[in-house]
Design an enzyme around this catalytic site. Sequence first.
Site, PDB file in Angstrom:
ATOM      1  N   LYS A 198     -18.170 -12.396  29.775  1.00 52.20           N
ATOM      2  CA  LYS A 198     -17.936 -11.832  28.558  1.00 52.20           C
ATOM      3  C   LYS A 198     -17.849 -13.107  27.987  1.00 52.20           C
ATOM      4  O   LYS A 198     -18.731 -13.018  26.713  1.00 52.20           O
ATOM      5  CB  LYS A 198     -16.506 -11.160  28.034  1.00 52.20           C
ATOM      6  N   GLU A 204     -14.762 -20.233  36.397  1.00 55.50           N
ATOM      7  CA  GLU A 204     -15.855 -20.035  38.233  1.00 55.50           C
ATOM      8  C   GLU A 204     -17.023 -19.230  37.824  1.00 55.50           C
ATOM      9  O   GLU A 204     -17.687 -19.921  38.748  1.00 55.50           O
ATOM     10  CB  GLU A 204     -14.558 -18.793  38.118  1.00 55.50           C
ATOM     11  N   GLY A 259     -12.380  -7.069  28.600  1.00 51.74           N
ATOM     12  CA  GLY A 259     -12.860  -7.667  29.624  1.00 51.74           C
ATOM     13  C   GLY A 259     -12.539  -6.717  31.118  1.00 51.74           C
ATOM     14  O   GLY A 259     -13.475  -6.347  31.808  1.00 51.74           O
ATOM     15  N   ARG A 260     -11.488  -5.749  30.631  1.00 55.01           N
ATOM     16  CA  ARG A 260     -11.041  -4.978  32.260  1.00 55.01           C
ATOM     17  C   ARG A 260     -11.369  -3.333  31.703  1.00 55.01           C
ATOM     18  O   ARG A 260     -11.710  -2.896  32.358  1.00 55.01           O
ATOM     19  CB  ARG A 260      -9.749  -4.999  32.100  1.00 55.01           C
ATOM     20  N   GLU A 345      -3.052  -6.661  33.843  1.00 50.86           N
ATOM     21  CA  GLU A 345      -2.881  -7.709  32.277  1.00 50.86           C
ATOM     22  C   GLU A 345      -3.225  -7.027  31.584  1.00 50.86           C
ATOM     23  O   GLU A 345      -2.522  -7.130  30.448  1.00 50.86           O
ATOM     24  CB  GLU A 345      -4.904  -7.716  32.928  1.00 50.86           C
ATOM     25  N   HIS A 376      -0.750   1.400  59.378  1.00 51.11           N
ATOM     26  CA  HIS A 376      -0.449   1.134  60.223  1.00 51.11           C
ATOM     27  C   HIS A 376      -0.377  -1.429  59.769  1.00 51.11           C
ATOM     28  O   HIS A 376      -0.364  -1.984  60.459  1.00 51.11           O
ATOM     29  CB  HIS A 376      -1.469   0.668  60.790  1.00 51.11           C
ATOM     30  N   LYS A 496      -5.385 -22.072  32.987  1.00 51.64           N
ATOM     31  CA  LYS A 496      -6.750 -22.434  32.573  1.00 51.64           C
ATOM     32  C   LYS A 496      -6.428 -24.353  31.836  1.00 51.64           C
ATOM     33  O   LYS A 496      -6.801 -25.191  32.336  1.00 51.64           O
ATOM     34  CB  LYS A 496      -7.472 -21.694  31.961  1.00 51.64           C
TER      35      LYS A 496
HETATM   36  O1  F6P Z   1      -8.771 -14.023  33.376  1.00 50.79           O
HETATM   37  C1  F6P Z   1      -8.970 -13.932  32.388  1.00 50.79           C
HETATM   38  C2  F6P Z   1     -10.043 -12.824  32.288  1.00 50.79           C
HETATM   39  O2  F6P Z   1     -10.060 -13.635  30.380  1.00 50.79           O
HETATM   40  C3  F6P Z   1     -10.376 -11.330  31.381  1.00 50.79           C
HETATM   41  O3  F6P Z   1      -8.899 -10.660  31.084  1.00 50.79           O
HETATM   42  C4  F6P Z   1     -11.821 -11.202  32.071  1.00 50.79           C
HETATM   43  O4  F6P Z   1     -12.324 -10.401  32.296  1.00 50.79           O
HETATM   44  C5  F6P Z   1     -12.291 -12.350  33.148  1.00 50.79           C
HETATM   45  O5  F6P Z   1     -11.332 -13.127  32.512  1.00 50.79           O
HETATM   46  C6  F6P Z   1     -13.157 -12.995  32.866  1.00 50.79           C
HETATM   47  O6  F6P Z   1     -13.443 -13.291  31.616  1.00 50.79           O
HETATM   48  P1  F6P Z   1     -15.687 -13.102  31.423  1.00 50.79           P
HETATM   49  O7  F6P Z   1     -16.020 -12.096  31.519  1.00 50.79           O
HETATM   50  O8  F6P Z   1     -14.878 -14.175  30.089  1.00 50.79           O
HETATM   51  O9  F6P Z   1     -15.990 -15.020  32.432  1.00 50.79           O
END
Ligand code: F6P
Length: 531
Positions: A198, A204, A259-260, A345, A376, A496
């Site tokens: 987003k 990452e 995002g979620r 979240e 199990h 972060k």
């Molecule tokens: O972990 C926080 C967050 O902002 C989530 O809400 C989101 O889904 C994720 O990081 C990834 O964010 P992005 O889509 O901006 O890379």
Amino acid sequence: MNLRLTESAGWRSLAEHVKQIGSRHLRELFAAEPQRFDHLSCRHGKLLIDYSKQRLSGETMRLLRELAEQADMAGWIERMRSGEAINHTENRGVGHTLLRAGAAAPPEVKTVLTRMQDFCERIHSGEWRGYSGERITDILNIGIGGSDLGPHMAAQALAAYQLPDTRVHFVSNLDGADLATMLDHLSPRTTLFVIASKTFTTLETITNARTARDWLLAASGDDKSVARHFVAASTNLKATSEFGIAPENVFEFWDWVGGRFSLWSAIGLSIALAVGFRNFEQLLAGAHDMDEHFFEAPFADNQPLTLALLALWNTNFLKAHSHGVFPYSHSLALLPAHLQQLEMESNGKHVDRQGLPVDIATAPILWGTAGTNGQHSFFQLLHQGSELVASDFIALAKSDFPLPGHHSGLLANCLAQSSALAFGQTQKEARQAGIPEALLPYRAFPGNQPSTTIVLPALTPFTLGQLIALYEHKVFCLGVLWNLNSFDQWGVELGKQLAGRLAPCLRGESPTDTLDSSTRGLIEHLRKFRN
Ligand code: F6P
């Protein structure tokens, strides 16, 4: 607006009511009410929710629905629908239902969907070629959180619909072990990367995307190959362009998509690539169907509201702070992980919409795995441990991978577990079953663990859409009841920021003397081995 629901008449009634019903065993409740299943279950189309194994009565549900009215549930639903900036800490509306509104979707949503469809067709037909002229056989979605969990879960859930010539993979972790082991199995000539983010700033994702780009360029030796092998799903067109992704390869979405809640947006591109655009449309249609139900159904029949009221009852009145989700479907194995982000979240908050500390427990710890595997490993604790755990069992009437002799056994186990958790086994019953006297304490099961069973006729794109939207609206309702903003996630920011400051310390580029002694000690220890 009711700022403190705990001070409302509805809350007080429930606090009195739980004194009567809270100590009654599910055995007793079932014995007293032979039609319990009929009274405490609700259907929407072919989707059934059986909550008769929850520790409550019809009167409990009536009081809970009254509480929802006192919390102005109908007003909040309307605020979300009308696009009001109910995500007030980010001054944003909450528009994921617009992404799946079909003919009623905003024009910009329709435009992106058309572009996604066109792109999928070009990939699937083989018209789109990689730098060497070969067709794309593998898609690698690089994203994390909502840009990974939703599409990954949905693509896996729809494994039975997987197109034969396009394999879709997911990498999320910053740990090189995730990407490196994936790339080992892929060819740069036939792999297309979907960079799903987003913000397009997530450490990452950007780190993995850069490494993937280097991997491609090392093989192709040509900057122009990036345009044939990289597309993005993002709201940040400036950053995607700086990364080198051509504007025509960017599938846009908007800041009013959390995002979620984003798998319905361009973030769902990997789902559409995995199962075909028509099936992606069916996924949207299923979610839209649940939206309509949620917006229109009376409280007594409203499935998302019912799930939310059960969660509130278990969390705040029975004090169950753990919620297990057990899909008896291997294809839904990632659903608990997706719901972890969705629920924790969204509602893992300790201040209310007014910025005041909440005076009650909010989101419980959500966890789970596919059945029968969980039986199990950790089910022992559910049966004979000391924790009260509320569970959701999810069952499919028909298997998506029907092997002879498998599905009846799977369903039997699902029903057996919820039944054993509810009713347990007394020492008397154990004795009657021939258990030696010395073992009776060990062979008794207290039962009285509450659960809900959700039954889907089959796992299809449409029913999967319904199921995910069901949980999304449950989360929304709980946010209303707990008076939270369910749509921000400030809690993930601090870690972060700290990671950004500690990375140079680990590389020896910044001093560690201002750090706490534990972090400093750990960094020094790590550096010894890294060097
Ligand atoms: O972990 C926080 C967050 O902002 C989530 O809400 C989101 O889904 C994720 O990081 C990834 O964010 P992005 O889509 O901006 O890379």
